[in-house]
Design a protein around this motif. Structure first.
Motif, PDB file in Angstrom:
ATOM      1  N   LEU A  47       0.830  -1.199   0.000  1.00  0.00           N
ATOM      2  CA  LEU A  47       0.000   0.000   0.000  1.00  0.00           C
ATOM      3  C   LEU A  47       0.865   1.250   0.000  1.00  0.00           C
ATOM      4  CD1 LEU A  47      -2.935   1.075   0.216  1.00  0.00           C
ATOM      5  CD2 LEU A  47      -2.659   1.030   2.692  1.00  0.00           C
ATOM      6  N   LEU A  48       1.839   1.278   0.874  1.00  0.00           N
ATOM      7  CA  LEU A  48       2.705   2.450   0.989  1.00  0.00           C
ATOM      8  C   LEU A  48       3.523   2.647  -0.288  1.00  0.00           C
ATOM      9  CD1 LEU A  48       3.734   4.713   2.795  1.00  0.00           C
ATOM     10  CD2 LEU A  48       5.439   3.128   3.720  1.00  0.00           C
ATOM     11  N   ARG A  49       4.032   1.567  -0.828  1.00  0.00           N
ATOM     12  CA  ARG A  49       4.846   1.661  -2.042  1.00  0.00           C
ATOM     13  C   ARG A  49       4.035   2.247  -3.203  1.00  0.00           C
ATOM     14  NH1 ARG A  49       6.041  -3.288  -2.284  1.00  0.00           N
ATOM     15  NH2 ARG A  49       4.436  -3.907  -3.781  1.00  0.00           N
ATOM     16  N   THR A  50       2.796   1.816  -3.335  1.00  0.00           N
ATOM     17  CA  THR A  50       1.956   2.312  -4.432  1.00  0.00           C
ATOM     18  C   THR A  50       1.627   3.783  -4.250  1.00  0.00           C
ATOM     19  OG1 THR A  50       1.012   0.090  -4.639  1.00  0.00           O
ATOM     20  CG2 THR A  50      -0.148   1.891  -5.724  1.00  0.00           C
ATOM     21  N   LEU A  51       1.303   4.178  -3.023  1.00  0.00           N
ATOM     22  CA  LEU A  51       0.996   5.589  -2.771  1.00  0.00           C
ATOM     23  C   LEU A  51       2.229   6.469  -2.951  1.00  0.00           C
ATOM     24  CD1 LEU A  51      -1.445   5.379   0.272  1.00  0.00           C
ATOM     25  CD2 LEU A  51      -1.992   6.040  -2.078  1.00  0.00           C
ATOM     26  N   GLU A  52       3.382   5.959  -2.581  1.00  0.00           N
ATOM     27  CA  GLU A  52       4.611   6.728  -2.789  1.00  0.00           C
ATOM     28  C   GLU A  52       4.886   6.924  -4.276  1.00  0.00           C
ATOM     29  OE1 GLU A  52       7.511   4.498  -0.640  1.00  0.00           O
ATOM     30  OE2 GLU A  52       7.225   5.635   1.222  1.00  0.00           O
ATOM     31  N   GLN A  53       4.651   5.894  -5.065  1.00  0.00           N
ATOM     32  CA  GLN A  53       4.822   6.011  -6.511  1.00  0.00           C
ATOM     33  C   GLN A  53       3.868   7.052  -7.078  1.00  0.00           C
ATOM     34  OE1 GLN A  53       4.007   2.401  -8.673  1.00  0.00           O
ATOM     35  NE2 GLN A  53       4.160   3.394 -10.674  1.00  0.00           N
TER      36      GLN A  53
END
Length: 475
Positions: free
Chosen positions: A302-308
């Protein structure tokens, strides 16, 4: 004794006097929809406790020529479960006493329940054996399984699990002549002709009364990761949805969109609801990942996708739930929209679905269409973006509704112009709410002659006297 009185007496003798309601104070809650848009008289309310009693009621009504109106939790948004102003007074058949969970087959992944079971009760019973019944909606604490089947209810889990139709394995139905069809099979594969259960799912009670169902269960997710974020606009939200699909796969279980006005109404009208973000934003998305794998892996995805998405300037702000309490609080915002809107004014709710790729264009073009008819009109938007279903709601204040003589006709015109945009984009005017009374003009307008002819042929074959929920679904 007149026909109505004789029928009431006959029903009372079979069901018991306490199961047949006739006093105005007892009947009142059954003859008006929960938003107060529709209200008309009924002959009585029958509350059978078994399938055999439902059969008796339907047969008695058929013999006397009395219309039958099946009713679940009475949470319909389109007037499908309350009497119409025109026509003979019906017998309302409430399934509220039929609430047994008959069987749970964990190995088969199925649960057999009676139609009066509240949706939340079924969810909880499944969870007790580490399984999930995935149909989830704001009214799940009061809507009944029979109603969700008869309207093919959608909700927030359609993105991953499909709507009600995809989660029904078998049905038990009382037909318009009182006969009982037992199709309560728990099979995933049965290639023995026409799949009869599909005839009754989404039929809104015009072909018979669903009295029980065998429902599909799924593995119960042990971990959930939830975030609330502000996309730049709906186009950005669509791009981020693609990122989640690519990076998270089948663990993506919900992707819900709302505009700032919808969030504002929830905070204003529902106690203990707060903006999850520190500043105001035009658009909001609630996203959930769920799986049986470790929570850290979900949180990381979740965090990785939002950071992208943030790096690509698609997200203005975001917050991740770090506890079950926070996750619940975020979902409570989403599930409070109907209550909030009901308290704010009179909304002409639309239930459009378009291809997921067309959601941003639909919102933009529908907004222009509404404001061309009614400049400055208040517009509330909330939707299941992951499956293309957007509730685009032109809303009158209560004062406007009371003082404008053209409010009702103007509201219907606004709803129609939104539906027109949906159809131009290859969509539909009803994705999950059903037709009821509200959608009949749109059914007549949008459905082809071939489709309506087929529907009417099925109706005549099963209900030649047109006594089952007449004046609904089929124009």
């Amino acid at each position: 004794m007149d026909t109505g009185a004789a029928l009431i007496s006959r029903l009372s003798m079979e069901l018991g006097a306490d199961a047949v309601l006739t006093a105005a104070s007892d009947v009142d809650g059954f003859i008006e929809d929960f938003r107060g848009r529709y209200k008309a008289d009924a002959l009585c309310v029958a509350q059978p406790a078994t399938t055999q009693q439902v059969s008796f009621v339907v047969r008695a009504c058929a013999e006397s020529g009395t219309p039958v109106l099946p009713q679940g939790g009475n949470t319909s948004l389109c007037g499908g479960a309350v009497p119409a102003a025109e026509g003979a007074r019906p017998v309302i058949v409430s399934l509220a006493r039929m609430r047994r969970i008959r069987n749970i087959d964990v190995a088969n992944g199925s649960i057999e329940v009676e139609a009066g079971c509240v949706l939340k009760t079924v969810q909880d019973a499944a969870a007790q054996v580490q399984r999930l019944y995935p149909v989830s909606l704001g009214a799940e604490g009061s809507c009944q399984i029979g109603g969700t089947i008869s309207t093919n209810a959608g909700g927030t889990g359609v993105l991953r699990y499909g709507n009600t139709r995809e989660n029904v394995l078998g049905l038990e139905v009382v037909l318009p002549d009182g006969s009982i069809w037992n199709g309560l099979r728990g099979l995933r594969k049965d290639n023995t002709g026409i799949d009869l259960k599909q005839v009754f799912i989404g039929a809104e009670g015009v072909l018979g009364i669903v009295t029980a169902a065998t429902l599909k269960l799924h593995p119960l997710p042990t971990h959930r990761s939830v975030a609330w974020f502000a996309p730049v606009d709906p186009a950005a939200a669509l791009r981020i949805l693609g990122m989640f699909q690519a990076g998270c796969g089948s663990s993506l279980s919900a992707y819900e969109l709302m505009n700032a006005r919808q969030l504002e109404l929830v905070i204003k009208n529902v106690r203990d609801r707060r903006d999850p973000l520190s500043a105001a934003h035009a658009w909001h998305v609630l996203v959930e990942l769920s799986d049986i794998r470790d929570a850290a892996g979900l949180d990381e995805a979740l965090l990785r996708t939002l950071e992208q998405a943030t790096q690509e300037d698609l997200v203005e702000d975001a917050v991740l739930a770090t506890s079950d309490m926070q996750r619940h609080a975020l979902w409570e915002i989403r599930h409070s929209v109907t209550e909030a809107n009901k308290k704010e004014g009179v909304g002409f709710t639309t239930d459009c679905a378009v291809p997921v790729s067309a959601v941003p264009a639909f919102i933009e073009r529908a907004t222009r269409a509404v404001h061309a008819v009614e400049p400055g009109m208040d517009i509330v938007i909330v939707g299941h973006m992951g499956d293309g279903n957007v509730h685009f709601i032109p809303m009158f204040s209560f004062d406007e509704w009371k003082t404008r003589p053209d409010a009702a006709t103007q509201g219907a015109a606004l709803r129609h112009c939104v539906n027109e945009v949906a159809y131009e984009l290859g969509g539909t005017f009803s994705a999950e709410h059903g037709i009821g009374q509200t959608g009949l003009p749109e059914m007549a307008h949008y459905k082809s002659d071939v489709e309506l002819t087929l529907m009417r042929a099925i109706k005549r074959a099963l209900d030649p006297k047109n006594l089952m929920n007449p004046g609904r679904l089929i124009p």
